[in-house]
Design an enzyme around this catalytic site. Structure first.
Site, short mmCIF file in Angstrom:
data_model
loop_
_atom_site.label_atom_id
_atom_site.label_comp_id
_atom_site.label_asym_id
_atom_site.label_seq_id
_atom_site.Cartn_x
_atom_site.Cartn_y
_atom_site.Cartn_z
N ARG A 104 35.32 -49.47 12.15
CA ARG A 104 34.36 -49.17 13.33
C ARG A 104 35.20 -48.37 14.34
O ARG A 104 36.32 -48.93 14.87
CB ARG A 104 34.00 -50.64 13.97
CG ARG A 104 33.14 -50.17 15.17
CD ARG A 104 32.49 -51.36 15.56
NE ARG A 104 31.17 -51.58 14.87
CZ ARG A 104 29.99 -52.29 15.23
NH1 ARG A 104 30.17 -52.88 16.55
NH2 ARG A 104 29.08 -52.31 14.40
N HIS A 131 25.62 -45.36 11.32
CA HIS A 131 25.94 -46.76 11.17
C HIS A 131 24.99 -47.04 10.00
O HIS A 131 24.07 -47.81 9.93
CB HIS A 131 25.09 -47.49 12.60
CG HIS A 131 25.83 -49.14 12.43
ND1 HIS A 131 26.58 -49.59 11.73
CD2 HIS A 131 25.41 -49.91 13.22
CE1 HIS A 131 26.93 -50.79 12.00
NE2 HIS A 131 26.03 -50.91 12.97
N GLN A 134 24.07 -50.84 8.83
CA GLN A 134 23.15 -51.31 9.31
C GLN A 134 21.97 -50.96 8.62
O GLN A 134 20.80 -51.84 8.55
CB GLN A 134 23.02 -51.10 10.80
CG GLN A 134 21.71 -51.67 11.58
CD GLN A 134 21.90 -53.08 11.88
OE1 GLN A 134 22.84 -53.50 12.49
NE2 GLN A 134 20.75 -53.66 11.50
N ASP A 219 16.82 -49.34 19.56
CA ASP A 219 18.20 -49.51 20.02
C ASP A 219 18.55 -49.32 21.42
O ASP A 219 17.77 -48.97 22.23
CB ASP A 219 19.31 -48.47 18.99
CG ASP A 219 20.82 -49.13 18.89
OD1 ASP A 219 21.17 -50.13 19.62
OD2 ASP A 219 21.38 -48.22 18.60
N CYS A 259 19.07 -53.14 15.64
CA CYS A 259 20.20 -53.51 15.06
C CYS A 259 20.76 -54.78 15.98
O CYS A 259 21.82 -55.39 15.31
CB CYS A 259 20.84 -52.47 14.93
SG CYS A 259 21.49 -51.58 16.48
N ARG A 287 22.90 -58.23 7.13
CA ARG A 287 23.81 -57.37 7.15
C ARG A 287 24.91 -58.14 6.03
O ARG A 287 25.62 -57.47 5.60
CB ARG A 287 24.68 -57.48 8.67
CG ARG A 287 23.83 -56.73 9.59
CD ARG A 287 23.93 -55.18 9.26
NE ARG A 287 25.27 -55.03 9.35
CZ ARG A 287 25.92 -54.58 10.41
NH1 ARG A 287 25.44 -54.81 11.65
NH2 ARG A 287 27.21 -53.85 10.08
N1 CP Z 1 24.24 -54.44 14.68
C1 CP Z 1 25.59 -54.22 14.87
O1 CP Z 1 26.35 -53.60 14.39
O2 CP Z 1 26.15 -55.40 15.74
P1 CP Z 1 27.75 -55.51 16.08
O3 CP Z 1 27.96 -54.48 16.95
O4 CP Z 1 27.55 -57.13 16.73
O5 CP Z 1 28.42 -55.47 15.05
N1 NVA Z 2 23.96 -47.70 18.94
C1 NVA Z 2 24.87 -48.87 19.34
C2 NVA Z 2 24.83 -49.77 17.97
C3 NVA Z 2 25.34 -51.02 18.20
C4 NVA Z 2 25.35 -51.73 16.89
C5 NVA Z 2 26.18 -48.61 19.59
O1 NVA Z 2 26.77 -47.56 19.06
O2 NVA Z 2 26.70 -48.95 20.56
#
Ligand code: CP
Ligand code: NVA
Length: 304
Positions: A104, A131, A134, A219, A259, A287
């Site tokens: 990440r 992502h 997700q 989101d 998400c 997930r």
């Molecule tokens: N939806 C998601 O990726 O959540 P986190 O940021 O908690 O991993």
């Molecule tokens: N769009 C959000 C998703 C978090 C799971 C971010 O990137 O912070």
């Protein structure tokens, strides 16, 4: 055998994606019935996090443990990656000791660079641009609740962010129409939109978009890394909140996804997550199952 990565949904064929999603539902049933299934004994997953996470960390770490393997959490605060060791060197070293890696991070290019130098499969656990994990869970969730998503109308409300870009890829791979309602200047990636013009429509009002929707998704208005824009975004996104009243404009069978984490009173109304049309907590649980299926796909038991 060539190393397969999962950097976007386009790294798997539509058939392979369907296979992983269907397998996720099987793994979920196996876990719910108490069946022990440990094909990943002696396998180790590396989890590199340069941004915060609850769901992604817990689901990958628990998932690998349930499959009989182990996971190592690597935060950029504690590794040499965070002190500027080149990605190419880090990738060569880390991948020589592990069997599979999830990352990440911020720039998608950094993930691509890591994958280029990795000897083992690399999974995108969120970048600024995509992502895809997700989306595996979202597509599994839609299928479990409503059957095939092919031919359906999916509506994205709010920021054209990493999740929205992944929804565009999902529309292409799984054959649905995507309508995006966003303020001017917050559209999803323009190259992606142009390449999928037959699948993606951009409109300005959530009400226009929501009409006859089968799935409505939103989101946060400010993603990780955009904290300084929070105030400005709050003003620009006024009117883009998803609420039960907006859901009433959709198809009578429509469901709602997010998400998470969610901001009540911003992109969703206070009561949206508790509305009967919301499937967000199934979506979050999926997930776990979807990523177990993904790891099993990328790292078959005989691929030692
Ligand atoms: N939806 C998601 O990726 O959540 P986190 O940021 O908690 O991993
Ligand atoms: N769009 C959000 C998703 C978090 C799971 C971010 O990137 O912070």
């Amino acid at each position: 055998m060539k190393t397969r990565h999962f950097l976007t949904l386009l790294d798997l064929t539509p058939q392979e994606l369907q296979q992983v999603i269907a397998r996720a539902t099987v793994l979920k049933a196996m876990r719910n019935s108490g069946e022990i299934y440990e094909p990943m004994k002696n396998k180790v997953l590396g989890m590199i996090f340069e941004k915060s996470s609850t769901r992604t960390r817990v689901s990958f770490e628990a998932g690998m443990a349930q499959l009989g393997g182990q996971a190592i959490f690597l935060s950029s605060r504690d590794t040499q990656l965070g002190r500027g060791e080149p990605v190419e060197d880090s990738a060569r070293v880390i991948s020589s000791m592990l069997d599979i890696i999830m990352i990440r991070t911020f720039e998608h290019e950094k993930l691509e660079l890591f994958a280029r130098y990795s000897k083992v499969p690399v999974i995108n656990a969120l970048t600024d641009d995509y992502h895809p994990c997700q989306l595996l869970a979202d597509m599994q969730t839609y299928t479990e609740h409503r059957g095939s998503i092919a031919g359906k109308k999916v509506v994205w409300i709010g920021d054209g962010n990493n999740m929205c870009n992944s929804y565009i890829n999902a529309a292409r791979q799984l054959d649905f129409q995507l309508v995006v309602a966003c303020p001017k200047g917050f559209e999803p990636d323009s190259t992606l939109c142009a390449a999928n013009a037959d699948r993606v429509t951009i409109v300005r009002t959530p009400q226009e978009a929501a009409k006859d929707a089968d799935l409505i998704v939103t989101d946060v208005w400010a993603s990780m890394g955009q904290e300084e824009e929070q105030k400005e975004r709050m003003e620009k996104f006024v009117g883009y909140q998803v609420s039960p009243a907006l859901m009433d404009l959709a198809h009578e069978d429509a469901i709602f996804m997010h998400c998470l984490p969610a901001h009540r009173g911003e992109e969703i109304s206070e009561d949206m997550l508790d509305d009967p049309r919301s499937v967000v907590f199934d979506e979050a649980e999926n997930r776990l199952h979807a990523q177990k299926a993904l790891m099993e796909f990328l790292l078959p038991a005989n691929n030692s």
